[in-house]
Enzyme design. Structure first.
Site, PDB file in Angstrom:
ATOM      1  N   ASP A 145     -12.925  12.545  97.794  1.00 49.59           N
ATOM      2  CA  ASP A 145     -12.496  12.281  96.430  1.00 49.59           C
ATOM      3  C   ASP A 145     -13.051  10.943  95.947  1.00 49.59           C
ATOM      4  OD1 ASP A 145     -11.331  12.986  94.064  1.00 49.59           O
ATOM      5  OD2 ASP A 145      -9.293  12.427  94.637  1.00 49.59           O
ATOM      6  N   GLY A 166     -15.531  -1.266 105.592  1.00 50.31           N
ATOM      7  CA  GLY A 166     -16.100  -1.856 104.408  1.00 50.31           C
ATOM      8  C   GLY A 166     -15.028  -1.927 103.345  1.00 50.31           C
ATOM      9  N   VAL A 196      -5.579  -3.605 112.825  1.00 47.70           N
ATOM     10  CA  VAL A 196      -5.785  -2.318 113.482  1.00 47.70           C
ATOM     11  C   VAL A 196      -7.178  -1.790 113.219  1.00 47.70           C
ATOM     12  CG1 VAL A 196      -5.053   0.082 113.518  1.00 47.70           C
ATOM     13  CG2 VAL A 196      -3.364  -1.730 113.429  1.00 47.70           C
TER      14      VAL A 196
END
Ligand SMILES: *[C@@H]1O[C@H](CO)[C@@H](O)[C@H](O)[C@H]1NC(C)=O
Ligand SMILES: *[C@@H]1O[C@H](CO)[C@@H](O)[C@H](O)[C@H]1NC(C)=O
Ligand SMILES: *[C@@H]1O[C@H](CO)[C@@H](O)[C@H](O)[C@H]1NC(C)=O
Ligand SMILES: *[C@@H]1O[C@H](CO)[C@@H](O)[C@H](O)[C@H]1NC(C)=O
Ligand SMILES: *[C@@H]1O[C@H](CO)[C@@H](O)[C@H](O)[C@H]1NC(C)=O
Ligand SMILES: *[C@@H]1O[C@H](CO)[C@@H](O)[C@H](O)[C@H]1NC(C)=O
Ligand SMILES: *[C@@H]1O[C@H](CO)[C@@H](O)[C@H](O)[C@H]1NC(C)=O
Ligand SMILES: *[C@@H]1O[C@H](CO)[C@@H](O)[C@H](O)[C@H]1NC(C)=O
Ligand SMILES: *[C@@H]1O[C@H](CO)[C@@H](O)[C@H](O)[C@H]1NC(C)=O
Ligand SMILES: *[C@@H]1O[C@H](CO)[C@@H](O)[C@H](O)[C@H]1NC(C)=O
Ligand SMILES: *[C@@H]1O[C@H](CO)[C@@H](O)[C@H](O)[C@H]1NC(C)=O
Ligand SMILES: *[C@@H]1O[C@H](CO)[C@@H](O)[C@H](O)[C@H]1NC(C)=O
Length: 817
Positions: A634, A563, A559
């Site tokens: 995050d 990276g 899909v």
């Protein structure tokens, strides 16, 4: 700029690279934006003699504005009117250029309180699908401009203004000038004007400006020399960021009548290195010294110096200086054939949708309403796969322009007023699997070619349309949802679901992320970081590899791939369940491999650099390759997972969100992230941009370099940036390097990585590099390290795992409906 040396920045009225007076203006486009077409147009501008005309034929949207009357005398005629764009997010010009040829592209923006609000606008300027510049009128009473040298890859150029906040984009002038093929050449990328200096001391004598660069004669009849006859002439400026690559074009001409015993000779230095030696400016003729490749400025401070030689009797002189930075446009434009075809369709039917401007497919957030495209990643030019012009008031025949959309899969022309016959070519378009031409006024026989296998045709409610043979109205067929969705569209739908889901999940949950057990559940947390712990337990189950192979049809369909790894389309739709399969990452996280905790091996410097490159590429993909663009929010060492080959995977998209382009929703209601990694500017302003990830990534790099805790209250300098910045003041990189590395690293690559880390962690987001620049710089660090190091150490205890982690999520299913 050091203005005390007699150099001043060019003012808004002085155009620089421009034609000499009365030169050929073939191929030039000079638009006086907002000039009503019924006013005298074209007209010759008094200073540049450029022939300006109204922009009306090049744009379909926008309104006309005029700068405040009492400021009109300050600006030349082209700058007194403007076009502004209160409607739509992206509005733009469509201009004809010569593909493969270098062009100067320049736009001016003079606000002068045209709207009476006295609020300086800020907005983005795009070249096709790529960001060119951010236009910020704050403090620019004389206006501002954007300028570059660029080689278009197709014969039309889309220059668009994009609304990014509450203010309204506008434009005063737009100029395109084809250049010779022997000037302003780069290794790669285009050149964006950084600044241009024109000089004060003047002559009344004529200076011959014919060379490839053709600087304006007016600029050459002036020059700067040092005020102190023996001191070097130095021009200094601060780099906007450390990794900018500069190209310099300096123009010299002797503009004084010299005595026979006089000599003017000098050397050029660029950032302390020899640049050009023994330069003697030719008499009343221009001589241009230019960079053949880009150069960056060490520490972000640039200096260009002219030093007289010992035999010179006169001080050095410079007439004009142009400084460009390299700008890359990573997103390819939509396939030119498709663009041409869809523009043709637009023109034929007079479609005036506000979104139908600029590149049709990319960036994804500005895709033309009614289109879907393939390849909206960064690698290949996007192609148009779906065209939906249902209920668009179309009249006339079905245009044969459609057949040039060679990869079209679905075509919906239903509910219009189309007349004439159904054209045969529709049956010959190989990719087409769905056509809806119902509810029109089409007539005649449906060609045999359209009755082929694999093509769903809907043609009901066309009273005069007949199936071949018997001329009876075509029977309405049931709508076969399952077969209509082609391979590509399923992939698109799934990708959209994944992203929708990720975007929806944005409750911050710092604690949960930190308490995560290693490896397997880390991978699970790609989507689950914010779910209550109990739901992680109940929703997770392990399957055998063969079960998964079965479910995914042998991993038939990928899909998405970034990276950070591959996301497989394999999903199960038993009952309420939809499963997403991710790669399993056995080697734990990066943090463990620096501390050695959990029995993990310590990885060497070379591998750290490679991991940094991979993680940075993952972030770059999120920022510019993702649809819509995403901010991870995050980024930290515990969210960089390592597979058995120690390849890095970016994990935990629990806090990720797409960063919006319009309105004020970029001011998120709640700042989220992990303390220590959290961008202080984002914390302060609540304004989320991709540069917040760059900050966090800088902290990750510092950890990789130093293996120090990010925050340590027992240190005098508790935050890692303060600590490292302070410690390295000694000038010795060893004072901060992770002792576990046992000084086994190339100190040059260590320094460069450190400089990069610190610039990523710059408190001002403007001064941070983009992830694109980070990747480029890290790759160079890695290359220099690689040349001398053995990379094999550190790859150990690798074993293949047949276990794959599967998520079963009901919320996703709800989104699907
Ligand atoms: C543009 O905006 C104005 C006012 O905001 C509105 O009246 C007009 O209908 C809009 N036009 C389009 C084409 O959306
Ligand atoms: C855009 O410009 C190109 C080249 O001049 C032209 O062929 C095309 O028709 C234009 N498109 C529109 C929508 O005006
Ligand atoms: C604006 O232009 C005027 C006249 O050229 C000049 O005196 C002034 O310094 C300029 N202001 C700025 C902020 O550049
Ligand atoms: C540059 O253009 C000239 C004519 O305009 C042509 O003769 C020459 O071959 C071109 N050079 C390159 C490198 O394309
Ligand atoms: C300017 O210089 C070029 C080449 O050096 C020469 O061909 C041309 O005639 C000169 N023009 C004038 C006006 O001196
Ligand atoms: C460059 O920046 C430094 C620190 O921000 C400042 O001290 C210096 O004056 C600047 N130099 C120039 C030429 O603007
Ligand atoms: C060059 O000659 C002029 C007189 O012709 C004289 O005034 C000047 O000082 C000389 N300059 C040097 C450097 O010798
Ligand atoms: C130029 O003069 C300076 C001092 O006057 C001297 O140090 C230097 O070596 C000289 N350079 C050359 C190339 O002669
Ligand atoms: C664009 O599509 C056409 C038609 O399929 C194809 O021939 C051409 O190679 C494509 N161009 C690019 C740059 O991919
Ligand atoms: C085309 O768009 C209309 C709404 O604008 C929608 O109802 C229809 O399902 C779409 N057609 C296809 C094939 O997606
Ligand atoms: C289709 O494309 C070809 C080649 O690109 C072009 O010559 C032709 O005019 C196009 N046809 C239409 C109807 O747009
Ligand atoms: C286009 O429509 C006209 C009616 O306006 C009709 O006479 C003509 O045959 C149609 N052309 C095609 C190719 O269907």
């Amino acid at each position: 700029m050091d203005s005390s040396l007699g150099l001043r920045l060019v003012t808004i009225t002085l155009a620089f690279i421009h034609i000499g007076h009365a030169q050929d203006q073939k191929g030039f486009i000079s638009l006086d934006c907002g000039l009503p077409a019924n006013e005298l147009s074209p007209y010759s501008e008094t200073y540049t003699r450029l022939s300006f005309s109204s922009d009306e034929n090049f744009i379909q949207s926008g309104k006309i504005g005029r700068i405040q009357a009492n400021r009109e005398s300050k600006f030349g005629k082209p700058y007194r009117t403007l076009r502004y764009f209160p409607n739509g997010t992206r509005n733009g010009y469509n201009l004809s250029v010569e593909k493969g040829r270098n062009h100067l592209i320049r736009a001016y923006f003079i606000y002068a309180n045209y709207d009476g609000f006295d609020i300086n606008p800020m907005f983005d300027l795009y070249l096709g699908p790529n960001l060119w510049d951010t236009i910020d009128l704050q403090g620019q009473v004389n206006g501002t401009r954007a300028e570059m040298l660029h080689i278009p890859i197709s014969n039309s150029l889309q220059i668009c203004l994009v609304k990014t906040g509450t203010t309204t984009p506008f434009i005063s002038t737009l100029e395109i000038q084809p250049m010779g093929n022997d000037s302003y050449i780069t290794d790669s990328g285009s050149l964006k004007l950084f600044f241009r200096g024109d000089i004060l001391i003047s002559t009344t004598l004529q200076v011959n400006n014919s060379n490839n660069y053709s600087p304006p004669k007016a600029a050459l009849t002036t020059a700067a020399t040092s005020t102190n006859a023996y001191a070097p002439l130095t021009i200094k400026w601060n780099s906007s960021n450390v990794f900018s690559q500069y190209y310099l074009y300096t123009h010299f001409a002797e503009i004084q009548e010299l005595q026979t015993n006089d000599t003017r000779e000098f050397n050029l230095n660029w950032n302390g290195n020899h640049y050009y030696d023994l330069l003697v400016p030719p008499k009343f003729k221009v001589f241009t010294v230019f960079s053949e490749s880009g150069g960056s400025c060490k520490g972000g401070e640039c200096s260009f110096q002219l030093t007289r030689t010992n035999r010179s009797t006169l001080p050095p002189l410079v007439n004009a200086l142009e400084v460009f930075t390299v700008i890359h446009f990573p997103q390819p434009e939509t396939n030119e054939t498709d663009v041409f075809a869809v523009q043709n369709i637009k023109t034929t039917y007079g479609i005036s949708r506000i979104s139908w401007q600029g590149d049709p497919c990319v960036p994804q957030q500005f895709i033309w309403d009614g289109l879907s495209c393939s390849n909206t990643d960064m690698a290949t030019p996007p192609r148009i796969t779906h065209l939906n012009l249902s209920s668009s008031g179309l009249t006339g025949n079905i245009t044969d322009g459609i057949q040039n959309l060679t990869l079209l899969e679905t075509l919906d022309l239903s509910n219009n007023n189309l007349i004439g016959e159904v054209p045969e070519f529709l049956g010959n378009m190989k990719s087409l699997v769905f056509i809806n031409i119902s509810m029109n006024n089409l007539s005649g026989l449906i060609p045999q070619a359209l009755q082929r296998k694999g093509l769903e045709l809907f043609c009901q409610r066309n009273p005069r349309l007949c199936l071949s043979g018997s001329c009876l109205p075509a029977k309405p067929k049931p709508f076969p949802v399952a077969t209509f969705a082609s391979v590509a569209s399923v992939a698109i739908i799934i990708a959209v679901l994944v992203l929708t889901f990720v975007v929806r999940k944005k409750k911050p949950s710092i604690v949960g992320a930190q308490q995560r057990p290693p490896s397997i559940s880390s991978a699970v947390n790609v989507t689950y970081a914010n779910s209550p712990v109990s739901s992680i337990q109940t929703n997770k189950r392990s399957l055998t590899y063969s079960e998964v192979i079965n479910m995914t049809n042998n991993f038939q369909r990928v899909v998405g791939e970034g990276g950070f790894g591959i996301v497989y389309h394999g999903y199960c739709n038993e009952g309420d369940h939809l499963a997403l399969i991710y790669e399993f990452v056995p080697n734990g996280d990066l943090r463990q491999h620096m501390s050695g905790k959990g029995g993990r091996s310590i990885i060497n410097w070379g591998i750290r650099l490679r991991i940094a490159v991979e993680a940075a590429s993952g972030l770059e993909y999120l920022h510019i390759g993702c649809i819509p663009p995403m901010v991870h929010r995050d980024v930290k060492t515990t969210n960089i997972l390592l597979d058995e080959q120690f390849k890095a995977k970016l994990a935990d998209f629990g806090l990720s969100r797409s960063f919006p382009v319009v309105d004020e929703s970029h001011v998120s209601t709640m700042v989220a992230g992990t303390p220590g990694y959290l961008d202080p500017e984002y914390y302060r302003t609540n304004r989320l941009t991709e540069k917040s990830d760059v900050y966090s990534f800088g902290i990750v790099l510092l950890e990789m370099i130093t293996n120090q805790p990010v925050i340590d209250q027992s240190r005098e300098k508790s935050h890692i940036t303060e600590w490292a910045g302070f410690e390295v003041n000694s000038g010795d990189i060893r004072s901060i390097m992770d002792p576990n590395l046992q000084e086994d690293y190339d100190s040059d690559s260590a320094w460069r990585t450190f400089d990069l880390a610190m610039s990523c962690a710059n408190p001002s987001s403007k001064r941070r590099p983009s992830m694109f620049q980070v990747v480029v710089e890290l790759k160079e660090c890695l290359a220099s390290e690689k040349s001398s190091r053995n990379m094999s150490r550190g790859i150990m205890d690798s074993h293949r795992s047949d276990e794959v982690t599967v998520l079963v999520d009901t919320e996703m299913f709800l989104v699907a409906r």
